[in-house]
Design a protein around this motif. Structure first.
Motif, short mmCIF file in Angstrom:
data_model
loop_
_atom_site.label_atom_id
_atom_site.label_comp_id
_atom_site.label_asym_id
_atom_site.label_seq_id
_atom_site.Cartn_x
_atom_site.Cartn_y
_atom_site.Cartn_z
N SER A 119 -2.57 5.22 -4.83
CA SER A 119 -2.88 3.85 -4.45
C SER A 119 -1.75 3.26 -3.63
O SER A 119 -0.67 3.00 -4.15
CB SER A 119 -3.12 3.00 -5.71
OG SER A 119 -3.27 1.64 -5.37
N GLY A 120 -2.01 3.04 -2.34
CA GLY A 120 -1.03 2.36 -1.49
C GLY A 120 -1.14 0.86 -1.66
O GLY A 120 -2.04 0.35 -2.34
N SER A 121 -0.22 0.13 -1.04
CA SER A 121 -0.22 -1.33 -1.18
C SER A 121 -1.51 -1.94 -0.65
O SER A 121 -2.08 -2.85 -1.26
CB SER A 121 1.00 -1.93 -0.47
OG SER A 121 1.09 -1.46 0.87
N ALA A 122 -1.99 -1.44 0.48
CA ALA A 122 -3.25 -1.97 1.03
C ALA A 122 -4.42 -1.69 0.11
O ALA A 122 -5.32 -2.52 -0.05
CB ALA A 122 -3.50 -1.38 2.42
N ASP A 123 -4.42 -0.52 -0.52
CA ASP A 123 -5.51 -0.15 -1.42
C ASP A 123 -5.59 -1.10 -2.61
O ASP A 123 -6.66 -1.59 -2.97
CB ASP A 123 -5.31 1.28 -1.93
CG ASP A 123 -5.24 2.30 -0.81
OD1 ASP A 123 -6.12 2.25 0.08
OD2 ASP A 123 -4.33 3.13 -0.81
N VAL A 124 -4.45 -1.37 -3.25
CA VAL A 124 -4.47 -2.21 -4.45
C VAL A 124 -4.76 -3.66 -4.10
O VAL A 124 -5.44 -4.37 -4.84
CB VAL A 124 -3.16 -2.05 -5.26
CG1 VAL A 124 -2.00 -2.83 -4.62
CG2 VAL A 124 -3.37 -2.51 -6.69
N LEU A 125 -4.28 -4.13 -2.94
CA LEU A 125 -4.57 -5.50 -2.54
C LEU A 125 -6.06 -5.68 -2.26
O LEU A 125 -6.65 -6.70 -2.61
CB LEU A 125 -3.73 -5.88 -1.31
CG LEU A 125 -2.23 -6.03 -1.57
CD1 LEU A 125 -1.48 -6.31 -0.27
CD2 LEU A 125 -1.94 -7.13 -2.59
N ASN A 126 -6.67 -4.70 -1.63
CA ASN A 126 -8.13 -4.75 -1.43
C ASN A 126 -8.86 -4.82 -2.77
O ASN A 126 -9.81 -5.59 -2.93
CB ASN A 126 -8.60 -3.52 -0.65
CG ASN A 126 -8.60 -3.74 0.85
OD1 ASN A 126 -8.87 -4.83 1.33
ND2 ASN A 126 -8.27 -2.70 1.60
N ALA A 127 -8.40 -4.02 -3.73
CA ALA A 127 -9.02 -4.01 -5.05
C ALA A 127 -8.85 -5.34 -5.77
O ALA A 127 -9.67 -5.72 -6.61
CB ALA A 127 -8.45 -2.88 -5.89
N LEU A 128 -7.80 -6.07 -5.41
CA LEU A 128 -7.54 -7.40 -6.00
C LEU A 128 -8.29 -8.52 -5.30
O LEU A 128 -8.19 -9.68 -5.69
CB LEU A 128 -6.04 -7.69 -5.96
CG LEU A 128 -5.16 -6.97 -6.98
CD1 LEU A 128 -3.69 -7.09 -6.59
CD2 LEU A 128 -5.38 -7.51 -8.38
N GLY A 129 -9.03 -8.18 -4.24
CA GLY A 129 -9.78 -9.20 -3.52
C GLY A 129 -9.00 -9.91 -2.45
O GLY A 129 -9.40 -10.97 -1.96
N ILE A 130 -7.86 -9.34 -2.05
CA ILE A 130 -7.09 -9.92 -0.95
C ILE A 130 -7.57 -9.26 0.34
O ILE A 130 -7.46 -8.05 0.51
CB ILE A 130 -5.59 -9.73 -1.17
CG1 ILE A 130 -5.14 -10.55 -2.38
CG2 ILE A 130 -4.79 -10.12 0.07
CD1 ILE A 130 -3.76 -10.27 -2.87
#
Length: 343
Positions: A119-130
């Protein structure tokens, strides 16, 4: 095609490219004008011999010159590291970035999708709804109004499209793993930069001094983590006002317990996002402690606090009082409200 043979010949003989020679070579590579086998040979030659500061400086200057920059406050700070530690942890620097923003730092977070981790930073932020698909102008507004924004690397470093297939084909770390954290589109002069190997602590600090940074911590955990760790000691090389010093810190010195690596190991983006939300709602854990330590260092380098212990205390209050969760929601709501229309 332009010819990389002069640079390739020098590297093959074990010699070091000057900054000017490195800039010329990387300009050719990132313009798409270089011969692909020569590019791969040059990158491999540098890796086998060991990349040097002048070469990293030259490459970083070219990558910066070709980036789509954003207008950012002068006190902005980045928590982007090299990645590549292969330890499969939670998204620690991303979580610490949100927490530091909740404590008053201006966070210009640079990052990408997963390359070597789950999980890269972009991946987790997408998962958080950002939502990462917002305009440059809206991202600048978000940074100035809410104190946090994400610079998605592919949107700002289009010249890297000439290098991506070569790196993927090689399947190895190259100098580009070191260049990424040195080319934040906000041109931050403050940074908490984790590296995947202790040997890069001093060279990266020296590189950032050449590039004009004001205050930087380059860090590596004794467990191999490219973050400040809680499993034991962490090694730090600090650049401040042109001077470099080296030291070691322990989480115990700042009121944090030593914890096993298993407590900070995560999974795919959705799992890591859920863990981040649980942390923001106050759950005590080794994950919380490592985020506190890295957020505290971010606050110190950003000039929000004067010492690490004070940073840990302020960060803990921001979690417990709901300030971190509120900051996350503000950020997510802004990005959703400014989503680019689909073409």
């Amino acid at each position: 095609m332009v010819d990389l043979k002069p640079a390739l010949s020098k590297v093959a003989d074990g010699e070091i490219l000057t900054q000017a020679e490195a800039e010329l070579a990387f300009s050719m590579i990132m313009s798409g004008a270089a011969d692909v086998p020569q590019v791969a040979a040059l990158l491999m030659g540098m890796r086998l011999r060991g990349e040097r500061v002048d070469e990293i400086v030259g490459g970083a200057r070219v990558l910066r010159s070709k980036a789509d920059l954003i207008d950012a406050p002068e006190n902005s700070i980045d928590t982007c590291g090299t990645g590549g530690d292969s330890l499969g942890t939670y998204n620690i620097s991303t979580t610490a970035a949100i927490l530091a923003a909740a404590c008053g730092a201006t966070i210009a977070k640079h990052g990408n999708r997963s390359v070597s981790s789950k999980s890269g930073s972009a991946d987790v932020l997408n998962a958080l709804g950002i939502n990462l698909e917002i305009s440059q102008a809206d991202n600048e507004t978000c940074l100035k109004q809410h104190g946090i924004a994400f610079m998605f690397a592919p949107s700002h470093h289009r010249a890297m499209r000439h290098v991506g297939p070569i790196r993927a084909s090689m399947g190895l770390r190259t100098i580009f793993n070191l260049l990424g954290p040195l080319a934040n589109p906000a041109m931050t002069k403050r940074q908490l930069l984790g590296v995947f190997d202790k040997k890069w602590l001093l060279p990266m600090a020296e590189t950032l001094r050449e590039l004009g940074s004001d205050h930087v911590w380059v860090v590596h955990g004794s467990d191999g983590l490219d973050e400040l760790t809680i499993t034991g000691d962490s090694y730090v090389v600090e650049l401040k006002d042109g001077k470099i010093r080296e030291f070691t810190i322990s989480p115990k010195d700042y009121g944090l317990d030593i914890a096993p690596l298993e407590e900070i190991q995560g999974g795919l983006a959705e799992e890591n996002a859920e863990a981040m939300l649980t942390l923001m709602k106050g759950k005590k854990s080794g994950y919380r402690d490592i985020v506190l330590l890295n957020a505290a260092a971010t606050l110190l380098v950003a000039g929000v606090v004067d010492d690490l212990r004070a940073g840990v205390e302020i960060a803990a209050k921001a979690i417990d009082q709901g300030t971190m969760f509120k900051k996350y929601r503000e950020w997510a709501d802004f990005t959703q409200a400014h989503k680019l229309p689909e073409e």
